[in-house]
Design a protein around this motif. Structure first.
Motif, PDB file in Angstrom:
ATOM      1  N   ALA A 105       0.838  -1.205   0.000  1.00  0.00           N
ATOM      2  CA  ALA A 105       0.000   0.000   0.000  1.00  0.00           C
ATOM      3  C   ALA A 105       0.869   1.249   0.000  1.00  0.00           C
ATOM      4  N   ALA A 106       1.919   1.261   0.809  1.00  0.00           N
ATOM      5  CA  ALA A 106       2.822   2.414   0.844  1.00  0.00           C
ATOM      6  C   ALA A 106       3.525   2.604  -0.493  1.00  0.00           C
ATOM      7  N   ALA A 107       3.922   1.501  -1.134  1.00  0.00           N
ATOM      8  CA  ALA A 107       4.587   1.594  -2.433  1.00  0.00           C
ATOM      9  C   ALA A 107       3.633   2.123  -3.503  1.00  0.00           C
ATOM     10  N   ARG A 108       2.399   1.624  -3.491  1.00  0.00           N
ATOM     11  CA  ARG A 108       1.422   2.042  -4.505  1.00  0.00           C
ATOM     12  C   ARG A 108       1.013   3.498  -4.344  1.00  0.00           C
ATOM     13  N   THR A 109       0.754   3.912  -3.100  1.00  0.00           N
ATOM     14  CA  THR A 109       0.247   5.265  -2.851  1.00  0.00           C
ATOM     15  C   THR A 109       1.345   6.291  -2.627  1.00  0.00           C
ATOM     16  N   ARG A 110       2.551   5.810  -2.314  1.00  0.00           N
ATOM     17  CA  ARG A 110       3.660   6.689  -1.938  1.00  0.00           C
ATOM     18  C   ARG A 110       3.319   7.527  -0.709  1.00  0.00           C
ATOM     19  N   GLU A 111       2.506   6.957   0.162  1.00  0.00           N
ATOM     20  CA  GLU A 111       2.129   7.614   1.406  1.00  0.00           C
ATOM     21  C   GLU A 111       2.482   6.710   2.578  1.00  0.00           C
ATOM     22  N   THR A 112       2.942   7.331   3.651  1.00  0.00           N
ATOM     23  CA  THR A 112       3.265   6.590   4.863  1.00  0.00           C
ATOM     24  C   THR A 112       2.012   5.926   5.401  1.00  0.00           C
ATOM     25  N   GLN A 113       2.166   4.678   5.782  1.00  0.00           N
ATOM     26  CA  GLN A 113       1.068   3.896   6.352  1.00  0.00           C
ATOM     27  C   GLN A 113       1.362   3.650   7.831  1.00  0.00           C
ATOM     28  N   VAL A 114       0.484   4.115   8.699  1.00  0.00           N
ATOM     29  CA  VAL A 114       0.596   3.855  10.134  1.00  0.00           C
ATOM     30  C   VAL A 114      -0.583   2.955  10.499  1.00  0.00           C
ATOM     31  N   VAL A 115      -0.282   1.744  10.922  1.00  0.00           N
ATOM     32  CA  VAL A 115      -1.320   0.759  11.203  1.00  0.00           C
ATOM     33  C   VAL A 115      -1.245   0.350  12.663  1.00  0.00           C
ATOM     34  N   GLU A 116      -2.282   0.711  13.421  1.00  0.00           N
ATOM     35  CA  GLU A 116      -2.313   0.411  14.860  1.00  0.00           C
ATOM     36  C   GLU A 116      -2.462  -1.074  15.140  1.00  0.00           C
ATOM     37  N   ASP A 117      -3.225  -1.777  14.295  1.00  0.00           N
ATOM     38  CA  ASP A 117      -3.464  -3.206  14.476  1.00  0.00           C
ATOM     39  C   ASP A 117      -3.390  -3.881  13.109  1.00  0.00           C
ATOM     40  N   VAL A 118      -2.277  -4.542  12.840  1.00  0.00           N
ATOM     41  CA  VAL A 118      -2.080  -5.139  11.521  1.00  0.00           C
ATOM     42  C   VAL A 118      -3.106  -6.223  11.217  1.00  0.00           C
ATOM     43  N   HIS A 119      -3.661  -6.841  12.253  1.00  0.00           N
ATOM     44  CA  HIS A 119      -4.631  -7.912  12.035  1.00  0.00           C
ATOM     45  C   HIS A 119      -5.965  -7.367  11.529  1.00  0.00           C
ATOM     46  N   ALA A 120      -6.180  -6.069  11.668  1.00  0.00           N
ATOM     47  CA  ALA A 120      -7.389  -5.428  11.163  1.00  0.00           C
ATOM     48  C   ALA A 120      -7.165  -4.771   9.801  1.00  0.00           C
ATOM     49  N   PHE A 121      -5.927  -4.830   9.286  1.00  0.00           N
ATOM     50  CA  PHE A 121      -5.602  -4.211   8.001  1.00  0.00           C
ATOM     51  C   PHE A 121      -5.974  -5.162   6.869  1.00  0.00           C
TER      52      PHE A 121
END
Length: 164
Positions: free
Chosen positions: A91-107
């Motif tokens: 997602a970060a590579a595609r959007t070129r935006e930093t991804q901050v994920v509090e709970d990876v299991h919900a991503f």
């Protein structure tokens, strides 16, 4: 979550980022090799923050163009390849935006390279021309380990180390 310092290091997260940024820039001064730069950043960040469980880079595969391949890192076994758009790194590579994920299991579509990972931050890495060359991926075993302070500090560090 509160930041816990090791040794005599500052307890304030922003202050610690500023300190480690200066250390990284000093060590890398004059080093042109991309792999050496990534390996040094991964090692020094992993050592600076006890909460960092996996710290490293996924590099754009030049032959494919839309896929990341594991690069220098500190931690347990990483995923070898990640297509753009898949998981947090993709997602970060595609959007070129930093991804901050509090709970990876919900991503949606999270790729579980290590089931102990609970939260994650991924920062796009751009070269001086503005081209995506990699993503910096940092995982923690606790949820909500990353916030805007991490995002701003890591974005600034990536720009200074790889965009200059």
């Amino acid at each position: 979550m509160s930041y816990v310092a090791r040794d005599d290091r500052p307890a304030d997260k922003a202050e610690r980022y500023a300190e480690v940024e200066a250390e990284i820039l000093a060590v890398l001064d004059g080093e042109p090799n991309l792999t050496a730069r990534m390996a040094t950043v991964a090692s020094m960040l992993a050592d600076a923050f006890p909460v960092f469980f996996w710290t490293g880079f996924y590099v754009v595969d030049a032959a494919k163009g839309d896929e990341l391949v594991v690069g220098p890192y500190q931690g347990t076994l990483g995923c070898l390849r990640i297509p753009f758009g898949r998981g947090v790194c993709g997602a970060a590579a595609r959007t070129r935006e930093t991804q901050v994920v509090e709970d990876v299991h919900a991503f949606p579509g999270h790729i579980a390279c290590d089931s102990r990972s609970a939260s994650e931050i991924v920062v796009p890495v751009l070269d001086a021309a503005g081209d995506l060359i990699a993503v910096l991926d940092v995982d923690a075993t606790e949820t909500a380990a990353f916030d805007a302070v991490d995002a701003a500090a890591l974005e600034r560090l990536m720009a200074k180390v790889f965009g200059a």
